[in-house]
Design a protein around this motif. Structure first.
Motif, PDB file in Angstrom:
ATOM      1  N   THR A  34      19.431  37.375 -12.393  1.00 13.13           N
ATOM      2  CA  THR A  34      20.797  37.599 -11.911  1.00 13.13           C
ATOM      3  C   THR A  34      21.005  37.039 -10.503  1.00 13.13           C
ATOM      4  N   GLY A  35      19.917  36.830  -9.749  1.00 16.87           N
ATOM      5  CA  GLY A  35      20.051  36.226  -8.425  1.00 16.87           C
ATOM      6  C   GLY A  35      20.679  34.841  -8.490  1.00 16.87           C
ATOM      7  N   LEU A  36      20.446  34.156  -9.607  1.00 12.37           N
ATOM      8  CA  LEU A  36      21.017  32.810  -9.766  1.00 12.37           C
ATOM      9  C   LEU A  36      22.542  32.834  -9.708  1.00 12.37           C
ATOM     10  N   TYR A  38      24.481  34.811  -7.909  1.00 12.39           N
ATOM     11  CA  TYR A  38      24.909  34.895  -6.503  1.00 12.39           C
ATOM     12  C   TYR A  38      24.592  33.601  -5.760  1.00 12.39           C
ATOM     13  N   ARG A  39      23.449  33.006  -6.102  1.00 16.33           N
ATOM     14  CA  ARG A  39      23.086  31.725  -5.490  1.00 16.33           C
ATOM     15  C   ARG A  39      24.121  30.650  -5.840  1.00 16.33           C
ATOM     16  N   ALA A  40      24.543  30.631  -7.101  1.00 20.38           N
ATOM     17  CA  ALA A  40      25.502  29.607  -7.531  1.00 20.38           C
ATOM     18  C   ALA A  40      26.867  29.826  -6.882  1.00 20.38           C
ATOM     19  N   LEU A  75      19.596  25.560  -5.763  1.00 20.65           N
ATOM     20  CA  LEU A  75      19.934  26.982  -5.637  1.00 20.65           C
ATOM     21  C   LEU A  75      18.882  27.774  -4.870  1.00 20.65           C
ATOM     22  N   ARG A  76      17.729  27.150  -4.580  1.00 23.89           N
ATOM     23  CA  ARG A  76      16.644  27.896  -3.928  1.00 23.89           C
ATOM     24  C   ARG A  76      16.295  27.387  -2.529  1.00 23.89           C
ATOM     25  N   THR A  77      17.232  26.739  -1.902  1.00 30.43           N
ATOM     26  CA  THR A  77      17.014  26.272  -0.534  1.00 30.43           C
ATOM     27  C   THR A  77      17.256  27.434   0.437  1.00 30.43           C
ATOM     28  N   ALA A  83      23.324  32.176   1.885  1.00 31.95           N
ATOM     29  CA  ALA A  83      24.690  32.177   1.332  1.00 31.95           C
ATOM     30  C   ALA A  83      24.794  33.172   0.169  1.00 31.95           C
ATOM     31  N   SER A  84      23.737  33.248  -0.654  1.00 27.37           N
ATOM     32  CA  SER A  84      23.787  34.167  -1.801  1.00 27.37           C
ATOM     33  C   SER A  84      23.873  35.608  -1.305  1.00 27.37           C
ATOM     34  N   SER A  85      23.089  35.935  -0.293  1.00 24.83           N
ATOM     35  CA  SER A  85      23.086  37.296   0.218  1.00 24.83           C
ATOM     36  C   SER A  85      24.421  37.630   0.891  1.00 24.83           C
ATOM     37  N   ASP A 113      16.310  40.571 -13.922  1.00 20.47           N
ATOM     38  CA  ASP A 113      15.823  40.852 -12.575  1.00 20.47           C
ATOM     39  C   ASP A 113      16.921  40.672 -11.550  1.00 20.47           C
ATOM     40  N   GLY A 114      16.891  41.508 -10.502  1.00 20.87           N
ATOM     41  CA  GLY A 114      17.942  41.476  -9.487  1.00 20.87           C
ATOM     42  C   GLY A 114      17.737  42.524  -8.412  1.00 20.87           C
ATOM     43  N   ARG A 115      18.851  43.129  -7.967  1.00 23.38           N
ATOM     44  CA  ARG A 115      18.802  44.154  -6.933  1.00 23.38           C
ATOM     45  C   ARG A 115      19.429  45.461  -7.393  1.00 23.38           C
ATOM     46  N   ASP A 116      20.385  45.343  -8.340  1.00 22.57           N
ATOM     47  CA  ASP A 116      21.190  46.522  -8.728  1.00 22.57           C
ATOM     48  C   ASP A 116      21.243  46.704 -10.239  1.00 22.57           C
ATOM     49  N   ILE A 117      20.276  46.156 -10.960  1.00 20.66           N
ATOM     50  CA  ILE A 117      20.344  46.260 -12.427  1.00 20.66           C
ATOM     51  C   ILE A 117      20.176  47.722 -12.863  1.00 20.66           C
ATOM     52  N   GLN A 168      20.104  42.909   4.881  1.00 19.31           N
ATOM     53  CA  GLN A 168      21.498  42.770   4.451  1.00 19.31           C
ATOM     54  C   GLN A 168      21.674  43.316   3.028  1.00 19.31           C
ATOM     55  N   ASP A 169      20.717  43.034   2.143  1.00 13.08           N
ATOM     56  CA  ASP A 169      20.812  43.495   0.750  1.00 13.08           C
ATOM     57  C   ASP A 169      20.688  45.014   0.640  1.00 13.08           C
ATOM     58  N   ALA A 170      19.848  45.599   1.503  1.00 13.68           N
ATOM     59  CA  ALA A 170      19.603  47.044   1.416  1.00 13.68           C
ATOM     60  C   ALA A 170      20.699  47.853   2.108  1.00 13.68           C
ATOM     61  N   GLN A 171      21.363  47.239   3.083  1.00 18.46           N
ATOM     62  CA  GLN A 171      22.318  47.999   3.897  1.00 18.46           C
ATOM     63  C   GLN A 171      23.778  47.817   3.506  1.00 18.46           C
ATOM     64  N   ARG A 172      24.065  46.904   2.581  1.00 19.23           N
ATOM     65  CA  ARG A 172      25.478  46.705   2.216  1.00 19.23           C
ATOM     66  C   ARG A 172      26.021  47.966   1.543  1.00 19.23           C
ATOM     67  N   ALA A 173      27.356  48.122   1.614  1.00 18.26           N
ATOM     68  CA  ALA A 173      27.980  49.337   1.077  1.00 18.26           C
ATOM     69  C   ALA A 173      28.032  49.319  -0.449  1.00 18.26           C
TER      70      ALA A 173
HETATM   71  O1  C5P Z   1      16.788  37.360  -6.537  1.00 19.31           O
HETATM   72  P1  C5P Z   1      17.253  36.296  -5.571  1.00 19.31           P
HETATM   73  O2  C5P Z   1      16.463  36.286  -4.305  1.00 19.31           O
HETATM   74  O3  C5P Z   1      17.366  34.961  -6.212  1.00 19.31           O
HETATM   75  O4  C5P Z   1      18.746  36.736  -5.198  1.00 19.31           O
HETATM   76  C1  C5P Z   1      19.494  36.063  -4.224  1.00 19.31           C
HETATM   77  C2  C5P Z   1      20.444  37.040  -3.551  1.00 19.31           C
HETATM   78  O5  C5P Z   1      21.437  37.464  -4.502  1.00 19.31           O
HETATM   79  C3  C5P Z   1      19.812  38.333  -3.049  1.00 19.31           C
HETATM   80  O6  C5P Z   1      19.326  38.212  -1.726  1.00 19.31           O
HETATM   81  C4  C5P Z   1      20.966  39.330  -3.134  1.00 19.31           C
HETATM   82  O7  C5P Z   1      21.775  39.277  -1.987  1.00 19.31           O
HETATM   83  C5  C5P Z   1      21.792  38.823  -4.300  1.00 19.31           C
HETATM   84  N1  C5P Z   1      21.596  39.593  -5.520  1.00 19.31           N
HETATM   85  C6  C5P Z   1      22.284  40.768  -5.675  1.00 19.31           C
HETATM   86  N2  C5P Z   1      22.211  41.463  -6.837  1.00 19.31           N
HETATM   87  C7  C5P Z   1      21.439  41.027  -7.838  1.00 19.31           C
HETATM   88  C8  C5P Z   1      20.689  39.834  -7.703  1.00 19.31           C
HETATM   89  C9  C5P Z   1      20.783  39.144  -6.513  1.00 19.31           C
HETATM   90  O8  C5P Z   1      22.983  41.197  -4.757  1.00 19.31           O
HETATM   91  N3  C5P Z   1      21.408  41.726  -8.997  1.00 19.31           N
END
Ligand code: C5P
Length: 208
Positions: A34-36, A38-40, A75-77, A83-85, A113-117, A168-173
């Motif tokens: 799922t990170g892809l 946000y990256r895209a 997408l992985r630079t 930018a994704s975050s 896989d992701g952050r909030d699945i 940033q990922d852990a502290q967002r609302a």
């Molecule tokens: O997993 P990856 O590092 O490719 O994710 C890129 C960014 O996308 C993360 O740092 C996060 O900010 C965001 N992300 C998210 N929720 C997800 C997956 C990714 O917020 N489920």
């Protein structure tokens, strides 16, 4: 009924992707990184010279996302990391990507896989892992991965960028990165990929 979904969440470079891919192959389920997404979205904003923190721009790009955007090679630079975050903080961006992720998981089940699945996308997933490792171990892995691609970076710089993104990922609302209450935390600091996979598979088999 609960979807046949395995949620694999956690910070950057903890080994989620490798683990989730192997679990998906073993279980015969589709895999979604799922990170892809946000990256895209971040990439689309950068392409247009926009600011990834601008909600209106980022939300418009999230709604315009196509399958081809996910195939891009850039997408992985490091700039795509940040930018994704940045776009991932914006509630309208997350809302635009939510149904697509749920439809994907409900269709045939999935390992995602992701952050909030486990917390937001599939709170009713039967198996949830929160994969983590020490910041030093994760930075080293990302550094080696970059080396493998022929990109030489300063290790301390990689670790600092990663810490900023995780914070940033852990502290967002909206949908902050955190283990779901019913997630099993898997610390891979001292585990190789094979040991992490074995531990994860045990958990998944016990739950679904
Ligand atoms: O997993 P990856 O590092 O490719 O994710 C890129 C960014 O996308 C993360 O740092 C996060 O900010 C965001 N992300 C998210 N929720 C997800 C997956 C990714 O917020 N489920």
């Amino acid at each position: 009924s609960a979807p046949r979904v395995v949620a694999v969440d956690g910070p950057a470079a903890a080994g989620k992707g490798t683990l989730a891919r192997r679990l998906a192959a073993e279980l015969g389920l589709p895999y979604l990184d799922t990170g892809l997404l946000y990256r895209a979205v971040g990439r689309r904003v950068l392409d247009r010279g926009g600011d990834p923190r601008d909600a209106t721009t980022a939300a418009a790009e999230a709604r315009a996302l196509t399958a081809a955007d996910l195939e891009r090679k850039d997408l992985r630079t490091p700039e795509a990391d940040m930018a994704s975050s940045a776009v991932a903080v914006i509630p309208e961006v997350r809302a635009a990507l939510l149904d697509w992720q749920r439809d994907f998981g409900r269709r045939h089940g999935a390992v995602m896989d992701g952050r909030d699945i486990g917390t937001v996308i599939f709170p009713d997933a039967p198996a949830k892992l929160f994969v983590t490792a020490s910041p030093a171990a994760r930075a080293k892995r990302r550094w080696l991965e970059l080396q493998g691609k022929g990109v030489t970076r300063d290790l301390a710089e990689v670790e600092a960028e990663m810490a900023a993104r995780d914070a940033q990922d852990a502290q967002r609302a909206t949908a902050p990165m955190k283990p779901a209450p019913d997630a099993v935390v898997l610390d891979t600091t001292d585990l190789d990929a094979a040991a992490a996979f074995a531990a994860a598979l045990d958990l998944v088999r016990a739950r679904m």
